[in-house]
Design a protein around this motif. Structure first.
Motif, PDB file in Angstrom:
ATOM      1  N   PHE A 297       6.470  40.531  52.421  1.00 54.24           N
ATOM      2  CA  PHE A 297       7.045  40.482  53.755  1.00 54.24           C
ATOM      3  C   PHE A 297       8.524  40.142  53.635  1.00 54.24           C
ATOM      4  O   PHE A 297       8.951  39.515  52.670  1.00 54.24           O
ATOM      5  CB  PHE A 297       6.334  39.423  54.609  1.00 54.24           C
ATOM      6  CG  PHE A 297       4.889  39.753  54.863  1.00 54.24           C
ATOM      7  CD1 PHE A 297       4.542  40.591  55.909  1.00 54.24           C
ATOM      8  CD2 PHE A 297       3.885  39.243  54.060  1.00 54.24           C
ATOM      9  CE1 PHE A 297       3.213  40.913  56.146  1.00 54.24           C
ATOM     10  CE2 PHE A 297       2.559  39.546  54.292  1.00 54.24           C
ATOM     11  CZ  PHE A 297       2.223  40.383  55.347  1.00 54.24           C
ATOM     12  N   THR A 298       9.274  40.533  54.631  1.00 48.71           N
ATOM     13  CA  THR A 298      10.699  40.191  54.639  1.00 48.71           C
ATOM     14  C   THR A 298      10.864  38.746  55.088  1.00 48.71           C
ATOM     15  O   THR A 298       9.922  38.125  55.590  1.00 48.71           O
ATOM     16  CB  THR A 298      11.489  41.096  55.596  1.00 48.71           C
ATOM     17  OG1 THR A 298      11.126  40.773  56.932  1.00 48.71           O
ATOM     18  CG2 THR A 298      11.233  42.564  55.316  1.00 48.71           C
ATOM     19  N   ASP A 299      12.071  38.223  54.935  1.00 46.78           N
ATOM     20  CA  ASP A 299      12.334  36.862  55.411  1.00 46.78           C
ATOM     21  C   ASP A 299      12.938  36.876  56.820  1.00 46.78           C
ATOM     22  O   ASP A 299      13.387  35.848  57.311  1.00 46.78           O
ATOM     23  CB  ASP A 299      13.231  36.099  54.429  1.00 46.78           C
ATOM     24  CG  ASP A 299      14.566  36.777  54.200  1.00 46.78           C
ATOM     25  OD1 ASP A 299      14.798  37.875  54.756  1.00 46.78           O
ATOM     26  OD2 ASP A 299      15.380  36.208  53.451  1.00 46.78           O
TER      27      ASP A 299
END
Length: 153
Positions: free
Chosen positions: A126-128
């Motif tokens: 997942f992205t931050d």
């Protein structure tokens, strides 16, 4: 409801439940039908012994199956009364649900039911990027409508 119609409805609800996401696609559930009542049981033989020592992921997976059953019943025009943990002497029996009285099928329910078989597994990272506050608020409200509490962290 005629017996033949009831069985078609129950079969469709169980088919929707089978499409539910589960931890590593283990599908740790089983179903039994008695009259017009569907029993949802946790199948501990399918629990991941190392990755899910406490069985929490198994229960979340079973909850997804129950949610799909309820969505299917509502989409077919029925209330979906649920009894959670209906028998303390049978801890694997998590819930029972049956087609209830007539229910209005709203656009959201129809859309959800249409997506049941389109579910996909996401295994990458997942992205931050932060989750939009509006979405977090909506998820909190949706959880409350289901009798649960979602606490953003």
């Amino acid at each position: 409801m005629r017996a033949e119609d009831a069985m078609k409805t129950i079969d469709a609800a169980i088919q929707a439940a089978v499409w539910a996401p589960s931890v590593h696609n283990t599908q740790p559930w089983s179903f039994a039908v008695d009259d017009e009542e569907i029993s949802l049981r946790a199948d501990s033989d399918r629990r991941l012994r190392v990755g899910d020592v406490t069985g929490r992921e198994m229960l979340i997976s079973c909850g997804a199956a129950l949610a799909n059953m309820r969505i299917a019943l509502h989409a077919m025009g029925h209330e979906a009364p649920v009894r959670v943990l209906p028998d303390p002497d049978r801890p694997a029996l998590l819930a029972s649900v049956r087609p209830g009285g007539p229910a209005e099928v709203d656009e959201h329910t129809a859309m959800l039911y249409g997506q049941v078989e389109r579910r996909r597994t996401h295994r990458s990272g997942f992205t931050d990027r932060p989750v939009p506050e509006r979405l977090v608020d909506e998820l909190v409200q949706q959880a409350a409508m289901e009798g649960a509490r979602l606490t953003p962290i």
